[in-house]
Design a protein around this motif. Sequence first.
Motif, PDB file in Angstrom:
ATOM      1  N   ASN A   1      89.816  78.010  73.839  1.00 15.11           N
ATOM      2  CA  ASN A   1      89.876  77.401  75.130  1.00 15.11           C
ATOM      3  C   ASN A   1      88.705  77.328  75.554  1.00 15.11           C
ATOM      4  O   ASN A   1      87.933  78.244  76.122  1.00 15.11           O
ATOM      5  CB  ASN A   1      90.906  77.965  76.271  1.00 15.11           C
ATOM      6  CG  ASN A   1      90.911  77.251  77.396  1.00 15.11           C
ATOM      7  OD1 ASN A   1      90.202  76.675  77.816  1.00 15.11           O
ATOM      8  ND2 ASN A   1      92.269  77.464  78.191  1.00 15.11           N
ATOM      9  N   PRO A   2      87.806  76.189  75.782  1.00 13.90           N
ATOM     10  CA  PRO A   2      86.397  76.096  76.287  1.00 13.90           C
ATOM     11  C   PRO A   2      86.254  76.459  77.715  1.00 13.90           C
ATOM     12  O   PRO A   2      85.134  76.871  78.043  1.00 13.90           O
ATOM     13  CB  PRO A   2      86.051  74.638  75.942  1.00 13.90           C
ATOM     14  CG  PRO A   2      87.442  73.988  75.925  1.00 13.90           C
ATOM     15  CD  PRO A   2      88.407  74.816  75.465  1.00 13.90           C
ATOM     16  N   ALA A   3      87.245  76.757  78.475  1.00 15.72           N
ATOM     17  CA  ALA A   3      87.400  77.159  79.645  1.00 15.72           C
ATOM     18  C   ALA A   3      87.460  78.598  80.052  1.00 15.72           C
ATOM     19  O   ALA A   3      87.429  79.051  81.155  1.00 15.72           O
ATOM     20  CB  ALA A   3      88.454  76.359  80.518  1.00 15.72           C
ATOM     21  N   ILE A   4      87.570  79.371  78.646  1.00 13.86           N
ATOM     22  CA  ILE A   4      87.810  80.969  78.878  1.00 13.86           C
ATOM     23  C   ILE A   4      86.758  81.347  77.863  1.00 13.86           C
ATOM     24  O   ILE A   4      86.910  81.033  76.708  1.00 13.86           O
ATOM     25  CB  ILE A   4      89.257  81.028  78.565  1.00 13.86           C
ATOM     26  CG1 ILE A   4      89.948  80.502  79.487  1.00 13.86           C
ATOM     27  CG2 ILE A   4      89.222  82.582  78.408  1.00 13.86           C
ATOM     28  CD1 ILE A   4      91.678  80.768  79.175  1.00 13.86           C
ATOM     29  N   ASP A   5      85.863  82.048  78.220  1.00 14.53           N
ATOM     30  CA  ASP A   5      84.708  82.724  77.263  1.00 14.53           C
ATOM     31  C   ASP A   5      84.628  84.353  77.526  1.00 14.53           C
ATOM     32  O   ASP A   5      83.905  84.602  78.478  1.00 14.53           O
ATOM     33  CB  ASP A   5      83.460  81.888  77.646  1.00 14.53           C
ATOM     34  CG  ASP A   5      82.707  82.418  76.601  1.00 14.53           C
ATOM     35  OD1 ASP A   5      82.610  83.143  75.831  1.00 14.53           O
ATOM     36  OD2 ASP A   5      81.359  81.328  76.759  1.00 14.53           O
ATOM     37  N   MET A   6      85.285  84.894  76.637  1.00 17.53           N
ATOM     38  CA  MET A   6      85.286  86.292  76.830  1.00 17.53           C
ATOM     39  C   MET A   6      83.818  87.015  76.571  1.00 17.53           C
ATOM     40  O   MET A   6      83.315  87.930  77.057  1.00 17.53           O
ATOM     41  CB  MET A   6      86.263  86.978  75.691  1.00 17.53           C
ATOM     42  CG  MET A   6      86.250  88.570  75.873  1.00 17.53           C
ATOM     43  SD  MET A   6      86.695  89.160  77.379  1.00 17.53           S
ATOM     44  CE  MET A   6      88.496  89.700  77.003  1.00 17.53           C
ATOM     45  N   GLN A   7      82.973  86.424  75.595  1.00 21.26           N
ATOM     46  CA  GLN A   7      81.888  86.791  74.907  1.00 21.26           C
ATOM     47  C   GLN A   7      80.965  86.565  76.226  1.00 21.26           C
ATOM     48  O   GLN A   7      80.007  87.645  76.537  1.00 21.26           O
ATOM     49  CB  GLN A   7      81.408  86.214  73.850  1.00 21.26           C
ATOM     50  CG  GLN A   7      82.212  86.580  72.660  1.00 21.26           C
ATOM     51  CD  GLN A   7      82.325  88.229  72.573  1.00 21.26           C
ATOM     52  OE1 GLN A   7      81.225  88.737  72.561  1.00 21.26           O
ATOM     53  NE2 GLN A   7      83.409  88.735  72.106  1.00 21.26           N
ATOM     54  N   ALA A   8      80.943  85.604  76.835  1.00 16.31           N
ATOM     55  CA  ALA A   8      80.124  85.343  78.099  1.00 16.31           C
ATOM     56  C   ALA A   8      80.540  86.142  79.303  1.00 16.31           C
ATOM     57  O   ALA A   8      79.624  86.649  79.997  1.00 16.31           O
ATOM     58  CB  ALA A   8      80.063  83.648  78.350  1.00 16.31           C
ATOM     59  N   TYR A   9      81.932  86.460  79.439  1.00 10.03           N
ATOM     60  CA  TYR A   9      82.278  87.565  80.545  1.00 10.03           C
ATOM     61  C   TYR A   9      81.701  88.727  80.034  1.00 10.03           C
ATOM     62  O   TYR A   9      81.184  89.509  81.194  1.00 10.03           O
ATOM     63  CB  TYR A   9      83.520  87.413  80.431  1.00 10.03           C
ATOM     64  CG  TYR A   9      84.395  88.394  81.642  1.00 10.03           C
ATOM     65  CD1 TYR A   9      84.218  88.393  82.957  1.00 10.03           C
ATOM     66  CD2 TYR A   9      84.556  89.693  80.976  1.00 10.03           C
ATOM     67  CE1 TYR A   9      84.719  89.169  83.851  1.00 10.03           C
ATOM     68  CE2 TYR A   9      85.133  90.844  81.816  1.00 10.03           C
ATOM     69  CZ  TYR A   9      85.101  90.796  83.400  1.00 10.03           C
ATOM     70  OH  TYR A   9      85.378  91.374  84.329  1.00 10.03           O
TER      71      TYR A   9
END
Length: 166
Positions: free
Chosen positions: A21-29
């Motif tokens: 999902n492009p609206a959820i980014d665990m690595q960036a978080y």
Amino acid sequence: MKPATLFLALIALSVEAAPPNPAIDMQAYLQVSAEAAKHREARRISEQDFIRMSGEPGSVILDARSREKFDELHVKGAINLSFPDIAIVTLAAAIPDKNTRILIYCNNNFANALGPFPAKLPSASLNLSTYIALYNYGYRNVYELAPLIDIGASRLVFESATPKKL
């Protein structure tokens, strides 16, 4: 292989991986969380400094607890933006200038007030998620109340019932 382990392995094989999902980014978080943690180290302040800084022009006290808990009791002068409501639009409306000094506190700052300030696990403290969220949205002038304070001995002034509207 034990039956339970085999069962879990079979379940894992039967579950299809969902597309990203492009609206959820665990690595960036996780990256932002690590950056925010370093930034936060020098921004945890005493009750005395919190009181002093809150009285200076341009400072905002942000309470990210639920509206219900905020209405029950909060630091006088605080604004409420419940953590689930922190988003691009709501932050821009509540605190348009990203250079504004923001003071935060949470449930885990106050002891002996379980009604308005129910304790959370230390690793789930609202200060942590609020600090990370504010940092992620570009707010860098954030300070966090550091100590655990017995609410009956606190020098902070509290109010209830009539919350300050955003």
